[in-house]
Scaffold this active site. Structure first.
Site, PDB file in Angstrom:
ATOM      1  N   GLY A   1      37.902  33.315  44.438  1.00  0.00           N
ATOM      2  CA  GLY A   1      37.653  32.133  45.270  1.00  0.00           C
ATOM      3  C   GLY A   1      38.560  32.073  46.488  1.00  0.00           C
ATOM      4  O   GLY A   1      38.505  31.106  47.251  1.00  0.00           O
TER       5      GLY A   1
ATOM      6  N   GLU B   1      47.506  29.762  43.923  1.00  0.00           N
ATOM      7  CA  GLU B   1      47.417  29.908  42.459  1.00  0.00           C
ATOM      8  C   GLU B   1      48.676  30.596  41.929  1.00  0.00           C
ATOM      9  O   GLU B   1      49.245  30.180  40.902  1.00  0.00           O
ATOM     10  CB  GLU B   1      46.180  30.721  42.087  1.00  0.00           C
ATOM     11  CG  GLU B   1      44.884  29.969  42.360  1.00  0.00           C
ATOM     12  CD  GLU B   1      43.629  30.808  42.187  1.00  0.00           C
ATOM     13  OE1 GLU B   1      42.566  30.202  42.058  1.00  0.00           O
ATOM     14  OE2 GLU B   1      43.711  32.047  42.194  1.00  0.00           O
TER      15      GLU B   1
HETATM   16  C1  5RP Z   1      39.956  31.631  42.560  1.00  0.00           C
HETATM   17  C2  5RP Z   1      40.179  32.338  41.269  1.00  0.00           C
HETATM   18  C3  5RP Z   1      39.294  31.979  40.130  1.00  0.00           C
HETATM   19  O1  5RP Z   1      40.085  31.630  39.040  1.00  0.00           O
HETATM   20  C4  5RP Z   1      38.440  33.157  39.775  1.00  0.00           C
HETATM   21  O2  5RP Z   1      37.751  33.592  40.925  1.00  0.00           O
HETATM   22  C5  5RP Z   1      37.447  32.800  38.660  1.00  0.00           C
HETATM   23  O3  5RP Z   1      36.474  31.933  39.160  1.00  0.00           O
HETATM   24  P1  5RP Z   1      35.308  31.366  38.260  1.00  0.00           P
HETATM   25  O4  5RP Z   1      35.939  30.485  37.225  1.00  0.00           O
HETATM   26  O5  5RP Z   1      34.432  30.614  39.227  1.00  0.00           O
HETATM   27  O6  5RP Z   1      34.591  32.540  37.627  1.00  0.00           O
HETATM   28  O7  5RP Z   1      41.025  33.177  41.121  1.00  0.00           O
HETATM   29  O8  5RP Z   1      40.769  32.127  43.572  1.00  0.00           O
END
Ligand code: 5RP
Length: 226
Positions: free
Chosen positions: A101, A107
Protein backbone atom coordinates in the site's frame (compact mmCIF):
# COMPACT_ATOMS: atom_id res chain seq x y z
CA UNK A 1 -13.93 -19.14 2.88
CA UNK A 2 -12.94 -16.39 0.41
CA UNK A 3 -10.09 -13.92 0.96
CA UNK A 4 -12.41 -11.17 2.26
CA UNK A 5 -13.88 -13.55 4.83
CA UNK A 6 -10.36 -14.59 5.89
CA UNK A 7 -9.42 -10.93 6.40
CA UNK A 8 -12.49 -10.48 8.59
CA UNK A 9 -11.66 -13.62 10.57
CA UNK A 10 -8.06 -12.61 11.22
CA UNK A 11 -9.11 -9.07 12.15
CA UNK A 12 -11.52 -10.52 14.72
CA UNK A 13 -8.73 -12.75 16.05
CA UNK A 14 -6.50 -9.68 16.44
CA UNK A 15 -9.17 -7.97 18.52
CA UNK A 16 -9.18 -11.01 20.83
CA UNK A 17 -5.37 -11.03 20.89
CA UNK A 18 -5.09 -7.40 22.02
CA UNK A 19 -8.12 -7.43 24.34
CA UNK A 20 -5.76 -6.77 27.27
CA UNK A 21 -5.00 -3.34 25.73
CA UNK A 22 -8.59 -2.17 26.10
CA UNK A 23 -7.82 -0.15 29.22
CA UNK A 24 -7.84 3.53 30.07
CA UNK A 25 -4.69 5.26 28.81
CA UNK A 26 -3.88 2.69 26.12
CA UNK A 27 -2.86 3.87 22.65
CA UNK A 28 -2.84 1.30 19.86
CA UNK A 29 -0.65 1.35 16.75
CA UNK A 30 -2.63 0.66 13.59
CA UNK A 31 -1.36 -0.38 10.17
CA UNK A 32 -2.51 0.17 6.61
CA UNK A 33 -4.32 -1.90 3.98
CA UNK A 34 -7.49 -3.92 3.56
CA UNK A 35 -6.73 -6.31 6.45
CA UNK A 36 -5.88 -3.40 8.74
CA UNK A 37 -9.12 -1.72 7.61
CA UNK A 38 -11.12 -4.78 8.72
CA UNK A 39 -9.31 -4.53 12.06
CA UNK A 40 -10.09 -0.79 12.38
CA UNK A 41 -13.79 -1.40 11.74
CA UNK A 42 -13.90 -3.96 14.58
CA UNK A 43 -11.66 -1.85 16.85
CA UNK A 44 -14.28 0.91 16.63
CA UNK A 45 -16.65 -1.23 18.71
CA UNK A 46 -14.21 -0.86 21.63
CA UNK A 47 -13.35 2.82 21.20
CA UNK A 48 -14.66 3.80 24.65
CA UNK A 49 -12.25 1.33 26.29
CA UNK A 50 -8.89 2.83 25.16
CA UNK A 51 -7.54 6.34 24.63
CA UNK A 52 -6.65 6.45 20.95
CA UNK A 53 -4.48 5.20 18.11
CA UNK A 54 -1.35 6.06 16.16
CA UNK A 55 -1.85 5.61 12.40
CA UNK A 56 0.73 4.35 9.91
CA UNK A 57 -0.78 6.34 7.01
CA UNK A 58 -3.16 9.16 6.22
CA UNK A 59 -5.70 6.63 4.91
CA UNK A 60 -5.64 4.83 8.25
CA UNK A 61 -5.86 8.10 10.19
CA UNK A 62 -8.91 9.05 8.11
CA UNK A 63 -10.58 5.69 8.72
CA UNK A 64 -9.89 5.79 12.46
CA UNK A 65 -11.27 9.35 12.65
CA UNK A 66 -14.37 8.39 10.67
CA UNK A 67 -15.14 5.91 13.46
CA UNK A 68 -14.60 8.55 16.16
CA UNK A 69 -11.30 7.00 17.32
CA UNK A 70 -8.85 9.66 18.49
CA UNK A 71 -5.68 9.75 16.33
CA UNK A 72 -2.48 10.80 18.06
CA UNK A 73 0.85 11.95 16.64
CA UNK A 74 3.49 9.33 17.44
CA UNK A 75 5.61 12.05 19.05
CA UNK A 76 2.90 12.53 21.67
CA UNK A 77 2.23 8.85 22.26
CA UNK A 78 5.45 7.45 23.74
CA UNK A 79 6.11 3.72 23.41
CA UNK A 80 3.09 1.79 22.19
CA UNK A 81 2.23 -1.55 23.76
CA UNK A 82 1.04 -3.08 20.50
CA UNK A 83 0.99 -2.49 16.73
CA UNK A 84 -1.40 -4.40 14.46
CA UNK A 85 -0.83 -4.51 10.71
CA UNK A 86 -1.05 -6.73 7.64
CA UNK A 87 1.74 -7.83 5.29
CA UNK A 88 2.35 -8.81 1.68
CA UNK A 89 4.46 -11.85 2.56
CA UNK A 90 5.41 -13.59 5.82
CA UNK A 91 8.02 -16.33 6.26
CA UNK A 92 8.28 -18.96 9.03
CA UNK A 93 10.58 -16.71 11.10
CA UNK A 94 7.96 -13.96 10.94
CA UNK A 95 10.10 -11.83 8.64
CA UNK A 96 7.82 -9.76 6.42
CA UNK A 97 7.56 -7.91 3.15
CA UNK A 98 5.36 -4.87 3.56
CA UNK A 99 4.55 -1.76 1.55
CA UNK A 100 2.07 -3.01 -1.01
CA UNK A 101 0.00 0.00 0.00
CA UNK A 102 3.07 2.24 -0.08
CA UNK A 103 2.98 3.02 3.66
CA UNK A 104 6.10 1.05 4.60
CA UNK A 105 8.12 3.91 6.11
CA UNK A 106 5.48 4.98 8.61
CA UNK A 107 4.63 1.32 9.22
CA UNK A 108 8.24 0.57 10.10
CA UNK A 109 8.39 3.62 12.37
CA UNK A 110 5.24 2.68 14.28
CA UNK A 111 6.41 -0.96 14.52
CA UNK A 112 9.75 0.25 15.92
CA UNK A 113 7.90 2.32 18.51
CA UNK A 114 5.84 -0.67 19.67
CA UNK A 115 6.65 -3.34 22.23
CA UNK A 116 4.73 -6.00 20.31
CA UNK A 117 3.92 -6.28 16.59
CA UNK A 118 0.93 -8.46 15.77
CA UNK A 119 0.83 -9.20 12.04
CA UNK A 120 -2.48 -10.31 10.53
CA UNK A 121 -2.67 -12.09 7.17
CA UNK A 122 -4.66 -14.60 5.18
CA UNK A 123 -2.87 -17.79 4.22
CA UNK A 124 -2.06 -16.56 0.68
CA UNK A 125 0.62 -14.35 2.28
CA UNK A 126 2.61 -17.20 3.88
CA UNK A 127 5.76 -18.26 1.99
CA UNK A 128 8.77 -20.44 2.75
CA UNK A 129 11.20 -17.74 1.56
CA UNK A 130 10.40 -14.07 0.99
CA UNK A 131 10.76 -12.60 -2.47
CA UNK A 132 8.01 -13.56 -4.89
CA UNK A 133 6.41 -10.22 -4.03
CA UNK A 134 8.55 -7.35 -5.40
CA UNK A 135 10.04 -5.49 -2.45
CA UNK A 136 8.66 -1.93 -2.10
CA UNK A 137 11.31 0.71 -1.39
CA UNK A 138 10.51 4.36 -0.67
CA UNK A 139 12.89 6.68 -2.54
CA UNK A 140 13.41 10.44 -2.60
CA UNK A 141 12.47 11.62 -6.13
CA UNK A 142 15.88 13.23 -6.82
CA UNK A 143 17.65 9.96 -5.96
CA UNK A 144 15.49 7.74 -8.21
CA UNK A 145 18.14 6.80 -10.78
CA UNK A 146 20.95 6.59 -8.21
CA UNK A 147 18.96 4.17 -6.06
CA UNK A 148 17.77 2.13 -9.06
CA UNK A 149 21.37 1.63 -10.22
CA UNK A 150 22.32 0.51 -6.71
CA UNK A 151 19.39 -1.91 -6.62
CA UNK A 152 20.46 -3.43 -9.95
CA UNK A 153 23.98 -3.83 -8.50
CA UNK A 154 22.40 -5.76 -5.61
CA UNK A 155 20.78 -8.13 -8.15
CA UNK A 156 17.36 -6.49 -8.15
CA UNK A 157 14.98 -5.53 -10.95
CA UNK A 158 13.58 -2.17 -9.80
CA UNK A 159 10.47 -0.55 -11.27
CA UNK A 160 8.99 2.79 -10.25
CA UNK A 161 5.35 2.46 -9.13
CA UNK A 162 3.58 4.61 -11.72
CA UNK A 163 1.30 7.42 -10.58
CA UNK A 164 1.97 6.86 -6.90
CA UNK A 165 3.31 9.31 -4.31
CA UNK A 166 3.74 8.30 -0.66
CA UNK A 167 2.32 10.23 2.29
CA UNK A 168 5.87 11.59 2.64
CA UNK A 169 5.99 12.93 -0.94
CA UNK A 170 8.30 10.21 -2.26
CA UNK A 171 8.35 7.44 -4.87
CA UNK A 172 7.92 3.72 -4.41
CA UNK A 173 10.35 1.50 -6.33
CA UNK A 174 9.06 -2.10 -6.44
CA UNK A 175 12.07 -4.37 -6.71
CA UNK A 176 11.87 -7.96 -7.93
CA UNK A 177 14.61 -10.63 -7.97
CA UNK A 178 16.50 -9.60 -4.83
CA UNK A 179 18.03 -12.56 -2.99
CA UNK A 180 16.09 -12.58 0.27
CA UNK A 181 17.34 -15.88 1.68
CA UNK A 182 18.99 -13.88 4.49
CA UNK A 183 16.39 -11.16 5.13
CA UNK A 184 18.25 -9.28 7.91
CA UNK A 185 21.41 -9.08 5.75
CA UNK A 186 19.48 -7.68 2.79
CA UNK A 187 17.59 -5.25 5.01
CA UNK A 188 20.94 -3.94 6.33
CA UNK A 189 22.29 -3.59 2.77
CA UNK A 190 19.19 -1.71 1.66
CA UNK A 191 19.33 0.51 4.76
CA UNK A 192 22.74 1.66 3.51
CA UNK A 193 21.44 3.00 0.17
CA UNK A 194 21.73 6.77 0.08
CA UNK A 195 18.47 8.28 -1.15
CA UNK A 196 16.34 5.28 -0.19
CA UNK A 197 14.21 6.42 2.73
CA UNK A 198 13.11 2.96 3.82
CA UNK A 199 12.58 -0.56 2.51
CA UNK A 200 9.66 -2.91 3.06
CA UNK A 201 11.68 -5.73 4.61
CA UNK A 202 10.72 -6.24 8.24
CA UNK A 203 13.45 -8.63 9.40
CA UNK A 204 15.57 -6.59 11.83
CA UNK A 205 12.27 -5.90 13.59
CA UNK A 206 10.02 -8.78 12.47
CA UNK A 207 6.55 -9.54 13.78
CA UNK A 208 6.27 -10.93 17.31
CA UNK A 209 3.04 -12.75 16.56
CA UNK A 210 1.57 -13.82 13.22
CA UNK A 211 -2.14 -14.56 12.96
CA UNK A 212 -2.97 -16.48 9.77
CA UNK A 213 -6.52 -17.00 8.53
CA UNK A 214 -7.08 -20.17 6.49
CA UNK A 215 -10.12 -22.19 5.50
CA UNK A 216 -10.23 -24.01 8.82
CA UNK A 217 -9.79 -20.98 11.09
CA UNK A 218 -7.06 -18.68 12.40
CA UNK A 219 -3.67 -20.04 13.48
CA UNK A 220 -1.49 -18.06 15.88
CA UNK A 221 2.31 -18.27 15.53
CA UNK A 222 4.83 -16.70 17.88
CA UNK A 223 8.35 -15.93 16.75
CA UNK A 224 10.38 -19.15 17.07
CA UNK A 225 7.33 -21.46 16.70
CA UNK A 226 7.95 -22.69 13.18
C1 5RP B 1 0.68 -1.38 3.25
C2 5RP B 1 1.05 -2.75 3.71
C3 5RP B 1 -0.05 -3.73 3.90
O1 5RP B 1 0.02 -4.24 5.19
C4 5RP B 1 0.09 -4.84 2.91
O2 5RP B 1 0.16 -4.29 1.61
C5 5RP B 1 -1.07 -5.83 3.01
O3 5RP B 1 -2.24 -5.23 2.54
P1 5RP B 1 -3.63 -5.98 2.52
O4 5RP B 1 -4.02 -6.22 3.94
O5 5RP B 1 -4.55 -5.03 1.80
O6 5RP B 1 -3.45 -7.28 1.76
O7 5RP B 1 2.18 -3.08 3.93
O8 5RP B 1 1.79 -0.59 3.00
Amino acid sequence: MDQAAKKQAVAAAAIEDIRGQFVSGAIIGVGTGSTANAFIDLLAQHKQQFDGAVASSQATADRLSSHGIRVLDLNDAGTLAVYVDGADEADPDLNLIKGGGGALTREKIVAAASERFVCIVDDSKCVATLGDYPLPIEVLPMARELVMRALVALGGQPKVREGFTTDNGNLIVDTAALDLRDPPAMERALNDLVGAVCNGLFALRPADALLVAGTSGVANYMRGDR
